[in-house]
Design an enzyme around this catalytic site. Structure first.
Site, PDB file in Angstrom:
ATOM      1  N   ASP A  60      -2.628  30.741  34.314  1.00 10.82           N
ATOM      2  CA  ASP A  60      -2.641  31.872  33.863  1.00 10.82           C
ATOM      3  C   ASP A  60      -1.959  32.545  32.255  1.00 10.82           C
ATOM      4  O   ASP A  60      -2.259  33.774  32.238  1.00 10.82           O
ATOM      5  CB  ASP A  60      -1.721  33.114  35.103  1.00 10.82           C
ATOM      6  CG  ASP A  60      -1.850  32.560  36.019  1.00 10.82           C
ATOM      7  OD1 ASP A  60      -1.986  31.849  37.186  1.00 10.82           O
ATOM      8  OD2 ASP A  60      -3.377  33.329  36.220  1.00 10.82           O
TER       9      ASP A  60
ATOM     10  N   HIS B  73       5.086  25.426  37.251  1.00 10.81           N
ATOM     11  CA  HIS B  73       4.211  25.192  38.204  1.00 10.81           C
ATOM     12  C   HIS B  73       4.636  24.214  39.176  1.00 10.81           C
ATOM     13  O   HIS B  73       5.839  23.715  38.786  1.00 10.81           O
ATOM     14  CB  HIS B  73       2.907  24.842  37.881  1.00 10.81           C
ATOM     15  CG  HIS B  73       1.426  24.959  38.104  1.00 10.81           C
ATOM     16  ND1 HIS B  73       1.778  23.989  39.612  1.00 10.81           N
ATOM     17  CD2 HIS B  73       0.890  25.735  38.614  1.00 10.81           C
ATOM     18  CE1 HIS B  73       0.649  24.082  40.802  1.00 10.81           C
ATOM     19  NE2 HIS B  73      -0.055  25.043  40.067  1.00 10.81           N
TER      20      HIS B  73
ATOM     21  N   HIS C  54       1.919  34.461  42.112  1.00  7.06           N
ATOM     22  CA  HIS C  54       0.424  33.117  42.007  1.00  7.06           C
ATOM     23  C   HIS C  54      -0.289  34.255  41.256  1.00  7.06           C
ATOM     24  O   HIS C  54      -0.698  33.594  39.728  1.00  7.06           O
ATOM     25  CB  HIS C  54       0.443  33.751  43.572  1.00  7.06           C
ATOM     26  CG  HIS C  54      -0.460  32.718  43.965  1.00  7.06           C
ATOM     27  ND1 HIS C  54      -1.136  31.991  43.132  1.00  7.06           N
ATOM     28  CD2 HIS C  54      -1.552  32.850  45.082  1.00  7.06           C
ATOM     29  CE1 HIS C  54      -2.299  31.195  43.739  1.00  7.06           C
ATOM     30  NE2 HIS C  54      -2.585  31.673  45.076  1.00  7.06           N
TER      31      HIS C  54
END
Ligand code: SDX
Length: 428
Positions: free
Chosen positions: A363, A307, A268
């Site tokens: 990210d 994702h 995450h």
């Protein structure tokens, strides 16, 4: 045609008409489907909530196939381009509309009134080892804040709720910066209320002694945009955690601490740190083909890729990639960017990734910018938690005010043994 789903239970031949609302059926409507009258009734089994909506929300909309992300209906690209302050977007998430001039001024003042922490918080943070992970310090200290504000448990009192929201949004950058200063053995720098939200954070992080810390406008803008991009993301793991903890009616500090703990996971919000460690491990361009081979053989994941919702390019990654160029203009190019671009180029062409619809996510590039700004890797998840606190609070408030919500208490499919006889230890 009626908005119903007609199902036949072939075990009994019985037919059921189940109402459809918002293209969804209520799982509790399945309970009428049973073989024997005294059966519990049917449930839906959905590990990791892959296809379950436990809430109705009006905060953030995502279309994963089209790569669309909107906060209260505003496209994220527009907010990143047009908004001049993170607090403007935080207001939008929590109140539902963009603030008028006077509303933004009042909101800004209320948050700035709460950027300081009780001096005892400094003593509490002194208890951490010099090499304590800053996310561990952040989570523990946020949780400790609940002991300073007992009135925070009055969660149904709108004034008490509003004050805790101001306090949490105001204090998270301070606690984050204090954690950084503690890890560097540097004295704390107190908040400066004449700076922007992002500027104040950079000042608390990097100001040395009495010399004025010059905030570079490009870096301040980059951090503001990164905060806006990370502010919310509908029912992600940490937001679902925030809602679940909040559903027990505990105070918001305890809920935010739990949500931050979920965010820390490498799958995450811990992924941006994992991306940089992966790029460090790869080291050079000539190792890229063997890394891609390892990923395809399931030996490792390409961190920053994939994702649960986006089966297209994460719109935030697209904005961050452009932002990286502006930052590297100021800080100097980061050779890891070339490595990241090469990994992306190969992955976007390779069938393993294309078939699984694996694209760069938020990210993949953010860590490169943070590193270029002089922020250490283990601090990246803390940088994610700062802006996400606004999103968590928006969802927390929506959840506890939703008349359809109760304490979160899922069912289970029990496959274990039943009614076993006690055996004395000498007979086992
Ligand atoms: C965030 O939910 C959110 O909104 C989160 C977030 C937010 O703003 O809150 O967007 C922030 O957490 C972004 C994600 C950051 N995490 C990472 O970058 C870690 C690497 N990514 C993966 O771990 C993964 O993609 C997840 C956890 C993000 C999503 O995983 P899912 O939806 O459970 O998908 P999956 O693991 O079932 O993957 C499907 C397939 C599998 O292959 P098969 O078993 O079908 O052969 O894709 C593969 C996976 O092995 N796969 C990857 C991969 N991600 C998925 N293979 C290699 N590298 C990857 N990164």
């Amino acid at each position: 045609m009626p908005d119903t789903l007609s199902v036949t239970d072939n075990r009994t031949g019985k037919k059921y008409d189940i109402a459809i609302e918002n293209d969804t059926i209520r799982a509790s409507d399945l309970r009428q489907i049973r073989v024997k009258d005294d059966d519990f009734g049917m449930m839906s089994y959905d590990p990791a909530f892959m296809n379950t909506a436990p809430v109705k929300s009006r905060i953030t909309f995502i279309d994963g196939d089209k790569g669309i992300l909107e906060y209260r209906g505003y496209p994220i690209e527009r907010l990143a381009e047009k908004s001049t302050s993170f607090l403007e977007v935080a207001y939008l998430l929590i109140h539902g509309d963009l603030p008028k001039e006077n509303q933004l001024e009042e909101w800004r003042t209320n948050v700035k009134m709460h950027t300081f922490v009780h001096e005892n918080i400094k003593k509490l943070m002194e208890g951490f080892r010099y090499d304590a992970h800053p996310m561990g310090m952040f989570i523990s200290t946020i949780s400790a804040l609940s002991t300073f504000y007992p009135e925070a448990k009055e969660i149904m009192d709108p004034d008490a709720r509003r004050k805790q929201i101001h306090r949490l949004i105001g204090k998270v950058p301070t606690i984050a910066a204090f954690a950084y200063r503690h890890s560097k053995g540097l004295p704390y720098v107190y908040p400066s209320n004449d700076l922007t939200y992002a500027g104040n954070f950079l000042n608390m992080m990097f100001k040395i002694g009495d010399s004025k810390y010059t905030i570079h406008p490009t870096l301040e803008h980059a951090l503001t945009v990164l905060y806006i991009l990370h502010a919310d993301h509908e029912q992600n793991c940490s937001t679902n955690t925030m809602r679940s903890i909040g559903s027990s009616y505990v105070d918001p500090y305890s809920s935010v601490a739990g949500a931050a703990a979920a965010l820390w996971g490498p799958l995450h919000g811990g992924a941006n740190e994992a991306v940089l460690r992966m790029l460090d491990e790869i080291g050079s361009m000539d190792r890229v083909p063997s890394v891609i081979k390892d990923v395809k053989e399931g030996k490792m994941k390409l961190m920053g890729f994939g994702h649960r919702v986006y089966k297209n390019y994460d719109p935030r990654a697209r904005v961050i990639k452009k932002l990286a160029d502006d930052v590297f203009e100021v800080t100097g190019k980061n050779k890891k960017l070339d490595l990241a671009l090469e990994l992306e180029r190969i992955a976007l062409e390779d069938d393993y990734f294309v078939k699984r619809k694996l694209y760069p996510n938020v990210d993949f590039y953010s860590g490169l910018i943070y590193e270029a700004m002089g922020i250490p890797m283990d601090f990246f998840p803390v940088l994610f938690a700062i802006p996400r606190t606004a999103g968590w609070l928006a969802h927390w408030q929506e959840h506890i005010l939703d008349p359809e919500q109760k304490i979160a208490r899922p069912r289970q499919v029990y496959l274990g043994q039943r009614g076993r006889t006690w055996i004395q230890i000498d007979k086992r």
